[in-house]
Design an enzyme around this catalytic site. Sequence first.
Site, PDB file in Angstrom:
ATOM      1  N   HIS A 474     -58.556 -58.009  25.735  1.00  0.00           N
ATOM      2  CA  HIS A 474     -57.248 -57.502  26.168  1.00  0.00           C
ATOM      3  C   HIS A 474     -56.125 -58.252  25.439  1.00  0.00           C
ATOM      4  O   HIS A 474     -55.256 -57.652  24.818  1.00  0.00           O
ATOM      5  CB  HIS A 474     -57.110 -57.677  27.684  1.00  0.00           C
ATOM      6  CG  HIS A 474     -55.784 -57.249  28.233  1.00  0.00           C
ATOM      7  ND1 HIS A 474     -55.597 -56.051  28.877  1.00  0.00           N
ATOM      8  CD2 HIS A 474     -54.569 -57.857  28.219  1.00  0.00           C
ATOM      9  CE1 HIS A 474     -54.330 -55.943  29.238  1.00  0.00           C
ATOM     10  NE2 HIS A 474     -53.682 -57.031  28.850  1.00  0.00           N
ATOM     11  N   GLU A 475     -56.176 -59.571  25.525  1.00  0.00           N
ATOM     12  CA  GLU A 475     -55.105 -60.361  24.905  1.00  0.00           C
ATOM     13  C   GLU A 475     -55.120 -60.205  23.393  1.00  0.00           C
ATOM     14  O   GLU A 475     -54.072 -60.218  22.751  1.00  0.00           O
ATOM     15  CB  GLU A 475     -55.205 -61.834  25.312  1.00  0.00           C
ATOM     16  CG  GLU A 475     -55.020 -62.087  26.812  1.00  0.00           C
ATOM     17  CD  GLU A 475     -53.770 -61.440  27.397  1.00  0.00           C
ATOM     18  OE1 GLU A 475     -52.771 -61.274  26.675  1.00  0.00           O
ATOM     19  OE2 GLU A 475     -53.807 -61.079  28.591  1.00  0.00           O
ATOM     20  N   HIS A 478     -53.129 -57.198  22.488  1.00  0.00           N
ATOM     21  CA  HIS A 478     -51.705 -57.546  22.364  1.00  0.00           C
ATOM     22  C   HIS A 478     -51.480 -58.296  21.053  1.00  0.00           C
ATOM     23  O   HIS A 478     -50.493 -58.084  20.351  1.00  0.00           O
ATOM     24  CB  HIS A 478     -51.276 -58.484  23.502  1.00  0.00           C
ATOM     25  CG  HIS A 478     -51.095 -57.833  24.833  1.00  0.00           C
ATOM     26  ND1 HIS A 478     -50.311 -56.728  25.030  1.00  0.00           N
ATOM     27  CD2 HIS A 478     -51.578 -58.170  26.061  1.00  0.00           C
ATOM     28  CE1 HIS A 478     -50.319 -56.409  26.325  1.00  0.00           C
ATOM     29  NE2 HIS A 478     -51.093 -57.271  26.970  1.00  0.00           N
ATOM     30  N   HIS A 481     -51.252 -56.055  18.225  1.00  0.00           N
ATOM     31  CA  HIS A 481     -49.971 -55.335  18.273  1.00  0.00           C
ATOM     32  C   HIS A 481     -48.882 -56.168  17.573  1.00  0.00           C
ATOM     33  O   HIS A 481     -48.002 -55.644  16.912  1.00  0.00           O
ATOM     34  CB  HIS A 481     -49.602 -55.085  19.740  1.00  0.00           C
ATOM     35  CG  HIS A 481     -48.615 -53.981  19.969  1.00  0.00           C
ATOM     36  ND1 HIS A 481     -48.024 -53.786  21.192  1.00  0.00           N
ATOM     37  CD2 HIS A 481     -48.101 -53.028  19.158  1.00  0.00           C
ATOM     38  CE1 HIS A 481     -47.200 -52.753  21.110  1.00  0.00           C
ATOM     39  NE2 HIS A 481     -47.227 -52.275  19.888  1.00  0.00           N
TER      40      HIS A 481
END
Length: 690
Positions: A474-475, A478, A481
């Site tokens: 998940h991290e 990010h 991104h």
Amino acid sequence: MPETPVTNPLLTEWTAPFGLPDFAAVQPGHFLPALKEAMRRHLAELDDIASQDAPPDFDNTVAALDRAGALLYRIDAVLNNLTASNTSAELQAVQREAAAPLAAHDSAVKMHPLVFARLEAVFGQRQQLGLTAEQQRLLERLHTDAVRAGAQLPPPQQVVYAQVMQELAQLSTRFAQNVLADEADYQLLLQGPADLAGLPGFLLAAARQAAVERGLPDGALAITLNRSLIEPFLTFSERRDLREAAWRAWVGRGERAGPTDNREVVRRILQLRQQLAVAHGAACYADHALTDSMAERQSAVRELLDEVWRRALPAAERERQALLAMMRSHGQKGELAAWDWRYWSEKVRKARYDIDAAEVKPYLSLDRMVEAMFDCARRLFGVRFERRPDVQAYHPDVVAWEMFDIAGQSAGLFLQDNFARQAKRSGAWMSDFNFQSLNRGVTRPVIVNNNNFAKGAAGEPTLLSFDDAQTLFHEFGHGLHGLLSRVGYHRLSGTQVLRDFVELPSQLFEHWLSQPDVLRQHARHWQTGEPIPMNLVARLKAAERWGQGYETVSYCGSALVDLDIHARHGDVTDITRFETEALARLGMPAAVGMRHRLCHFQHLFAGSSYASGYYVYLWAEVLDADAFDAFVEAGDPFDKKVAQRLLSHIYAAGDSVAPQTAYTSFRGRLPKLGPLLAKRGLAEEGLPAA
Ligand SMILES: [Zn+2]
């Protein structure tokens, strides 16, 4: 303020790789003078913009505003990263002292009357200037930022508004420090063999490590309020009394009378937020906050939350019945309490799916899972990561990786700070030391991921649970991104998108972890090197749906209470009572409860970016479930064409495009709700929880 030291390493040129500062030389005492100087320079840059003879145009006003404040941004980023990940009493004092001046500076920048007049002038002619879509977007975002910071208010109101912002900044700093203090303060020491009943080896190792970090005597075992200790403890400990004690400390963070009590802090924050909302002509803070989101209005958010809540409640009740039956079969009488849920849930999971969390962990060593996520990024986007042992960050645990793009060009630095420490806040998050842009010179992104994994014992790897591995992915979503961003302007770069879009790249990336192909290759036993057995993977996948009722209810309940409290008019006097009554209205099952209770709900009160925005995870989940279906439809989780569209319209685009447009360009249509309901096992009503 202390005397300015002769040489302040924050104000000399930062010559470490990727423009990082010399962390070893930076002392807490350097921050306040450096921030002061950087704020002075930022205002001087704005005065230069304001005093130009040339009439306002895109470059001399809009792009110039985006260029301004670069030094302040970088110093502030260092301070924020250090206070989150490696804080100290001195740094906390700096943070408290800097909060109000930084907020005042932000108001002064966004309300700068002459600069705003120029911005307004360009904004008024935006259709006639022949701007590119990205330039148009930058202009709109900077204009919105200024308006939302009070730039259009009459001057006397601006003074009050700026004061409110300063007080809010101080309060949110206090809120976060109070939670951290309550977490650092608590430990459950496990004394004799009776205290250890049911605890698996990995948890004992983690408890031993936690004790070492806290300077406890050799061989001591400490359960702290860190999620990677407390959750497995509540899952495995056979000692109901200890589970209850630990659970009470965990959910009581921020609510203990005394110097770390957050109840008054929250009450005041809500009052001030209402003042902001009123200044903007909104009825309540929730309305004001949602104006600048993809959802746009409360009704759109409530519609989604209510729909999912309605389906999740019966699912949670079916789970509760299964837990009760399991309790009875073990001869336990009485009610199922909140500190029992995880314990009995694990027993049901094990019985139904033949899954034992302790059986999975040896296959999920941290190093291998890091390789797995890098490999997924390579297969999707062509990027490669290389260790940079020469890059020294702020703590020896931090590992640096350089990212190379598909053409082999160095394209960013990725820092990983994976382990729990007492001086680190709880949870997992991504942040930056600098975002990518072309407008402040060619700037490569420097991105950091924080996790709070319990470090493996000396000589042994850190083993993750499946949830931990999901958090890691998940991290990193990010992180990508931030790292893959290819935009022109700093303000539009990376994760600085509307907040109900920001969880799309992160939640989407989690999908690749559970691809059988990825697990077969990377999930290998740390001792034998054997790949994870495929029947274990199949059982894991089947078991993923177990507990979704509980998860969904505790999450949606938190999101609904967040909206409810911000829809009030700042008039909540008793936070605990409000929470109790709101949950009763919703029909929240007592044994489930909120995922984060209000007094330690950092999303809402340690800053404002998720205030009346906790719903964003579910909102983005609609997007990520629907987005991953594009790969399913293509028949390949690494389909080249879909991945290319995903890269250019989502991961690389930052906020250079409005989110609806970005999503539609990727998917060819707006998202549908079906895939989310299917993923959570909530699609068909009335089915038994399975
Ligand atoms: Zn996230």
